[in-house]
Every structure is written in structure tokens, then in C-alpha cells.
Motif scaffolding. Structure first.
Motif, PDB file in Angstrom:
ATOM      1  N   ALA A  29       4.991   0.268   9.573  1.00  0.00           N
ATOM      2  CA  ALA A  29       4.207   1.301  10.358  1.00  0.00           C
ATOM      3  C   ALA A  29       5.094   2.646  10.304  1.00  0.00           C
ATOM      4  CB  ALA A  29       4.033   0.826  11.705  1.00  0.00           C
ATOM      5  N   ASN A  30       6.612   2.616  10.436  1.00  0.00           N
ATOM      6  CA  ASN A  30       7.277   3.576  10.660  1.00  0.00           C
ATOM      7  C   ASN A  30       7.335   4.497   9.333  1.00  0.00           C
ATOM      8  OD1 ASN A  30       8.812   5.561  11.987  1.00  0.00           O
ATOM      9  ND2 ASN A  30      10.679   4.629  11.144  1.00  0.00           N
ATOM     10  N   GLY A  31       7.438   3.423   8.280  1.00  0.00           N
ATOM     11  CA  GLY A  31       7.270   4.067   6.709  1.00  0.00           C
ATOM     12  C   GLY A  31       6.189   4.859   6.662  1.00  0.00           C
ATOM     13  N   ILE A  32       5.084   4.372   6.958  1.00  0.00           N
ATOM     14  CA  ILE A  32       3.934   5.415   6.563  1.00  0.00           C
ATOM     15  C   ILE A  32       3.823   6.431   7.629  1.00  0.00           C
ATOM     16  CG2 ILE A  32       1.395   5.239   7.400  1.00  0.00           C
ATOM     17  CD1 ILE A  32       1.449   3.514   5.316  1.00  0.00           C
ATOM     18  N   ARG A  33       4.371   6.327   8.763  1.00  0.00           N
ATOM     19  CA  ARG A  33       4.415   7.592   9.561  1.00  0.00           C
ATOM     20  C   ARG A  33       5.284   8.793   8.862  1.00  0.00           C
ATOM     21  NH1 ARG A  33       7.645   9.903  12.685  1.00  0.00           N
ATOM     22  NH2 ARG A  33       9.420   8.746  12.240  1.00  0.00           N
ATOM     23  N   ARG A  34       6.665   8.170   8.271  1.00  0.00           N
ATOM     24  CA  ARG A  34       7.551   9.065   7.727  1.00  0.00           C
ATOM     25  C   ARG A  34       6.761   9.658   6.729  1.00  0.00           C
ATOM     26  NH1 ARG A  34      13.625   7.614   8.158  1.00  0.00           N
ATOM     27  NH2 ARG A  34      13.424   9.306   6.586  1.00  0.00           N
ATOM     28  N   ALA A  35       6.096   8.905   5.955  1.00  0.00           N
ATOM     29  CA  ALA A  35       5.504   9.303   4.609  1.00  0.00           C
ATOM     30  C   ALA A  35       4.527  10.519   4.888  1.00  0.00           C
ATOM     31  CB  ALA A  35       4.931   8.179   3.983  1.00  0.00           C
ATOM     32  N   MET A  36       3.642  10.159   5.897  1.00  0.00           N
ATOM     33  CA  MET A  36       2.668  11.177   6.166  1.00  0.00           C
ATOM     34  C   MET A  36       3.203  12.505   6.422  1.00  0.00           C
ATOM     35  SD  MET A  36      -0.357   9.314   8.347  1.00  0.00           S
ATOM     36  CE  MET A  36       0.403   7.939   8.975  1.00  0.00           C
ATOM     37  N   ALA A 232      -0.165   8.787   1.514  1.00  0.00           N
ATOM     38  CA  ALA A 232       1.044   8.479   2.228  1.00  0.00           C
ATOM     39  C   ALA A 232       1.492   7.188   1.550  1.00  0.00           C
ATOM     40  CB  ALA A 232       1.134   8.531   3.558  1.00  0.00           C
ATOM     41  N   ALA A 233       0.521   6.135   1.598  1.00  0.00           N
ATOM     42  CA  ALA A 233       0.719   4.781   1.014  1.00  0.00           C
ATOM     43  C   ALA A 233       1.174   4.740  -0.273  1.00  0.00           C
ATOM     44  CB  ALA A 233      -0.411   4.125   1.476  1.00  0.00           C
ATOM     45  N   ASP A 234       0.532   5.765  -1.023  1.00  0.00           N
ATOM     46  CA  ASP A 234       0.643   5.882  -2.582  1.00  0.00           C
ATOM     47  C   ASP A 234       2.047   6.379  -2.705  1.00  0.00           C
ATOM     48  OD1 ASP A 234      -1.789   5.219  -2.831  1.00  0.00           O
ATOM     49  OD2 ASP A 234      -2.862   7.272  -3.420  1.00  0.00           O
ATOM     50  N   THR A 235       2.497   7.010  -1.817  1.00  0.00           N
ATOM     51  CA  THR A 235       4.028   7.915  -2.300  1.00  0.00           C
ATOM     52  C   THR A 235       4.780   6.694  -1.852  1.00  0.00           C
ATOM     53  OG1 THR A 235       4.345   8.440   0.146  1.00  0.00           O
ATOM     54  CG2 THR A 235       3.422  10.056  -1.372  1.00  0.00           C
ATOM     55  N   ILE A 236       4.693   5.848  -0.818  1.00  0.00           N
ATOM     56  CA  ILE A 236       5.615   4.610  -0.696  1.00  0.00           C
ATOM     57  C   ILE A 236       5.467   3.654  -1.896  1.00  0.00           C
ATOM     58  CG2 ILE A 236       5.921   2.505   0.675  1.00  0.00           C
ATOM     59  CD1 ILE A 236       4.866   4.272   3.233  1.00  0.00           C
ATOM     60  N   GLU A 237       4.143   3.195  -2.410  1.00  0.00           N
ATOM     61  CA  GLU A 237       4.229   2.728  -3.458  1.00  0.00           C
ATOM     62  C   GLU A 237       4.905   3.236  -4.584  1.00  0.00           C
ATOM     63  OE1 GLU A 237       0.400   2.077  -5.144  1.00  0.00           O
ATOM     64  OE2 GLU A 237       0.903   0.302  -6.578  1.00  0.00           O
ATOM     65  N   ALA A 238       4.785   4.423  -4.983  1.00  0.00           N
ATOM     66  CA  ALA A 238       5.445   5.068  -6.045  1.00  0.00           C
ATOM     67  C   ALA A 238       6.905   4.984  -6.027  1.00  0.00           C
ATOM     68  CB  ALA A 238       5.207   6.668  -6.285  1.00  0.00           C
ATOM     69  N   ARG A 239       7.393   5.062  -4.767  1.00  0.00           N
ATOM     70  CA  ARG A 239       9.035   5.091  -4.489  1.00  0.00           C
ATOM     71  C   ARG A 239       9.488   3.683  -4.811  1.00  0.00           C
ATOM     72  NH1 ARG A 239       9.906   7.605   0.848  1.00  0.00           N
ATOM     73  NH2 ARG A 239       7.685   7.428   0.843  1.00  0.00           N
ATOM     74  N   ALA A 240       8.532   2.682  -4.232  1.00  0.00           N
ATOM     75  CA  ALA A 240       8.920   1.196  -4.340  1.00  0.00           C
ATOM     76  C   ALA A 240       9.117   0.672  -5.805  1.00  0.00           C
ATOM     77  CB  ALA A 240       8.013   0.240  -3.626  1.00  0.00           C
ATOM     78  N   THR A 241       8.222   1.426  -6.596  1.00  0.00           N
ATOM     79  CA  THR A 241       8.002   1.127  -7.973  1.00  0.00           C
ATOM     80  C   THR A 241       9.260   1.754  -8.734  1.00  0.00           C
ATOM     81  OG1 THR A 241       5.654   1.591  -7.718  1.00  0.00           O
ATOM     82  CG2 THR A 241       6.425   0.902  -9.924  1.00  0.00           C
ATOM     83  N   GLU A 244      12.078  -0.446  -8.214  1.00  0.00           N
ATOM     84  CA  GLU A 244      12.212  -1.743  -8.896  1.00  0.00           C
ATOM     85  C   GLU A 244      12.556  -1.493 -10.473  1.00  0.00           C
ATOM     86  OE1 GLU A 244       8.138  -3.420  -9.093  1.00  0.00           O
ATOM     87  OE2 GLU A 244       9.022  -5.530  -9.420  1.00  0.00           O
ATOM     88  N   ASP A 245      12.051  -0.457 -10.624  1.00  0.00           N
ATOM     89  CA  ASP A 245      12.471   0.102 -12.233  1.00  0.00           C
ATOM     90  C   ASP A 245      14.150   0.184 -12.180  1.00  0.00           C
ATOM     91  OD1 ASP A 245       9.970  -0.057 -12.847  1.00  0.00           O
ATOM     92  OD2 ASP A 245       9.402   1.885 -12.872  1.00  0.00           O
ATOM     93  N   ALA A 246      14.462   0.922 -11.346  1.00  0.00           N
ATOM     94  CA  ALA A 246      15.797   1.407 -11.347  1.00  0.00           C
ATOM     95  C   ALA A 246      17.042   0.119 -11.290  1.00  0.00           C
ATOM     96  CB  ALA A 246      16.175   2.431 -10.210  1.00  0.00           C
ATOM     97  N   VAL A 247      16.362  -0.897 -10.485  1.00  0.00           N
ATOM     98  CA  VAL A 247      17.502  -2.025 -10.452  1.00  0.00           C
ATOM     99  C   VAL A 247      17.056  -3.043 -11.315  1.00  0.00           C
ATOM    100  CG1 VAL A 247      18.061  -1.270  -7.970  1.00  0.00           C
ATOM    101  CG2 VAL A 247      15.910  -3.047  -8.766  1.00  0.00           C
ATOM    102  N   GLN A 248      16.221  -2.944 -12.221  1.00  0.00           N
ATOM    103  CA  GLN A 248      15.955  -4.040 -13.252  1.00  0.00           C
ATOM    104  C   GLN A 248      16.955  -4.106 -14.174  1.00  0.00           C
ATOM    105  OE1 GLN A 248      11.918  -3.341 -14.580  1.00  0.00           O
ATOM    106  NE2 GLN A 248      11.215  -4.983 -13.165  1.00  0.00           N
ATOM    107  N   LEU A 249      17.305  -5.172 -14.716  1.00  0.00           N
ATOM    108  CA  LEU A 249      18.226  -5.446 -15.642  1.00  0.00           C
ATOM    109  C   LEU A 249      17.859  -5.187 -17.040  1.00  0.00           C
ATOM    110  CD1 LEU A 249      19.901  -8.643 -14.088  1.00  0.00           C
ATOM    111  CD2 LEU A 249      20.966  -6.252 -13.944  1.00  0.00           C
TER     112      LEU A 249
END
Lengths: 249, 64
Positions: A29-36, A232-241, A244-249
Motif C-alpha cells: 500500500a505504501n509502495g503504491i502511495r510513493r509511486a503515485m 503507479a502500479a506499472d512503474t512498480i512492476e517495471a522496477r521489479a522486472t 529481477e533482470d539485474a540479479v539474474q545469474l
């Protein structure tokens, strides 16, 4: 976020809304707020070239005022960072230059509010300028902040514990936000934020409903509430992806 | 000088309400509280932007 979640609107206007989200963690919930507030890109004027400015304000002061005027932001994908839109303004005194006097070269990017006074021009004074608007994020400058006054509260449940003793004076019990009553959502404005008016003669207890949050969201006019929240939800998804890409081996 | 475009604290656009507020509360005799409520300026951070503002353009313009 594999569990089910649920969104329900309590109040809904063009630029202001209150909605309930169930089944999210406080962190999300706070993540969404901050993203907005900080991560949804919006258009705003960034560079101004003055051709003539004989008003009482300095160029940089007027440039700041132009920058703060909210501009409508085109649909996602239309613009990428570093794209610019040019707006021009030409007003001669005696007159007041308004944000509505800005002429844009792109239909999608227009001043969201037309009545913001930029500068009051006296007899013989003139303002002529060309401005470049860019798409940026709220964390870089407050003028790119699409959501204003974004916040959330826990949804609260009222439990009637007992009747009050007959001769005891009832104290007011103030609560703000939205309460749940047998599945019905009731805004506290309906009873002046005072539970003693809703439940006269009763002793009541309030408790938070776990993982249910009532968001209050306003936008500056750059886009609608739905746009703001989904982006806002899309930006969270983009950053999560990205992570994920960055830490992949 | 000119009224701020946005509220310093929350970023809400308040500049657009200044002219009506000025006309009704400062020039006219309406209650500022009622006018602000009607204009939809709800938060006290935004309300102080309008209540405490003084237009100085007319004062400084002769010295330009």
C-alpha cells in the motif's frame, strides 16, 4: 501478489477519489502511495526562452511559474523521456497572462488549468516566450508530481461492546476515514466523524481491518485518478522486472 | 508579488482560485472560510496560500 485483491470506490470524482483496496500488505500500500507521488512521469515546462519580458517579474521567476502549471499528460507510450513539446505564450499589457494563453504544438499536451494567473501586465508591458515541456518524474521536481495529497488509512470496523450505564454522559469518539458496518462502507463525514452520534448510548470499540486500506487520491489534472493509479502500479512492476533482470545469474 | 501557482506543502494548484477568492473575500464581504470551502480548497496548507497572500504587482510596477 498472487492472492486475490479487491478494489472498491467509495467516492469518485474527476480529480479526487477515495477507494478501498483489500488484500494488500501495508508495504505494498505504501509502495503504491510513493509511486503515485514520485514515480509517475508527467509533462511540465522545463526550459523557457524569453523573446520579450518587460513585466515586473524576472525571467527565472516567470519560468518557475510556467513550470508549475499542470499540463495534460499523453497516454503511456506516446512520449518517452527526452521528448519535448513546445508551448508559446504572447500577451501584451494591460492584461493578465493566464496559463490558458499557452499555445501548444501538440494536441495531447495542453494546460490542465486555464485560469492560473502567470503575470499581471501593465500598460506597455509584454511577455513573449517559448517553452519546452518534458516528461519527468516527481522525484526530480515537484512540478512533475501527478498525485497530490495522496494518503491511505486502515479500513476500520466498529464493534458494539455494551450499552452505556444509564446516567453516564457519552463522550465523543472521533474517527476519520471510512468504517465498515456489516459489509457496508460508511464515510465518517456522514456522522460528523463522531461515533457517539452514530451509536448513541452504546459503548463501541474500533479495530483495524487487516490488509484493507482506504486510499485518498487527488491529481493535479495531468490525468485521471484511474490513470494515476494504474501507471503507479506499472512503474512498480517495471522496477521489479528491472531488479529481477539485474540479479539474474 | 503574484499568487503562487501551487501550494508549497502539498503541490495542489491554488493559483486558479485566487481571483475569485480575492473578489469575494478581500474586496467583497463574504466569509473567507465559506468561500474556500466552496472553491474546494480543503486542506489548511492550501488555504493559507490564499488567505495570507497579498498582490504586490501594483505596488512595484511604478519602479520598473
Amino acid at each position: 501478489m498472487s492472492e486475490e485483491y479487491d478494489v472498491e470506490f467509495v467516492e469518485r470524482e474527476d480529480r479526487e477519489a477515495r477507494f478501498l483496496v483489500r488484500g494488500v500488505t501495508p508495504a505494498f500500500a505504501n509502495g503504491i502511495r510513493r509511486a503515485m507521488v514520485a514515480d509517475v512521469p508527467t509533462m511540465a515546462i522545463d526550459t523557457v526562452r524569453f523573446i520579450e519580458n518587460s513585466s515586473v517579474m524576472f525571467d527565472e521567476q516567470i519560468a518557475l511559474r510556467l513550470g508549475l502549471v499542470p499540463l495534460t499528460t499523453p497516454p503511456e507510450g506516446e512520449f518517452v523521456e527526452d521528448d519535448t513539446v513546445t508551448l508559446s505564450i504572447d500577451v501584451e499589457g494591460p492584461d493578465t497572462a493566464y496559463s490558458g494563453d499557452l499555445v501548444s504544438n501538440d494536441e495531447l499536451v495542453q494546460p490542465a488549468d486555464e485560469n492560473v494567473p502567470i503575470i499581471d501586465l501593465k500598460d506597455g508591458q509584454r511577455l513573449e516566450a517559448e517553452a519546452d515541456a518534458v516528461i519527468e518524474r516527481g522525484k526530480n521536481h515537484a512540478k512533475h508530481q501527478g498525485g497530490v495529497g495522496v494518503g491511505y488509512r486502515h479500513l476500520q470496523r466498529v464493534e458494539v461492546v455494551d450499552d452505556l450505564p444509564e446516567f453516564e454522559e457519552q463522550e465523543s469518539q472521533i474517527v476519520r476515514g471510512v468504517i465498515e458496518e456489516d459489509g457496508e462502507l460508511v464515510s465518517t463525514t456522514e456522522f460528523d466523524h463522531d461515533l457517539s452520534k452514530r451509536y448513541p448510548g452504546k459503548e463501541v470499540r474500533l479495530e483495524d481491518v487487516p490488509n484493507a486500506f482506504v486510499f485518498h487520491v487527488e491529481t493535479d489534472g495531468s490525468f485521471t485518478i484511474e490513470e494515476l493509479v494504474t501507471r503507479a502500479a506499472d512503474t512498480i512492476e517495471a522496477r521489479a522486472t528491472e531488479l529481477e533482470d539485474a540479479v539474474q545469474l | 508579488m503574484m499568487v503562487p501557482v501551487r501550494c508549497f506543502t502539498c503541490g495542489n494548484v491554488v493559483g486558479e482560485h485566487w481571483e475569485e477568492f480575492d473578489e469575494r473575500s478581500n474586496e467583497g464581504d463574504e466569509d473567507p472560510e465559506a468561500v474556500l470551502d466552496e472553491l474546494g480548497v480543503d486542506r489548511y496548507c492550501c488555504r493559507r496560500m490564499l488567505v495570507s497572500h497579498t498582490d504586490l504587482v501594483d505596488v512595484v510596477s511604478p519602479y520598473q
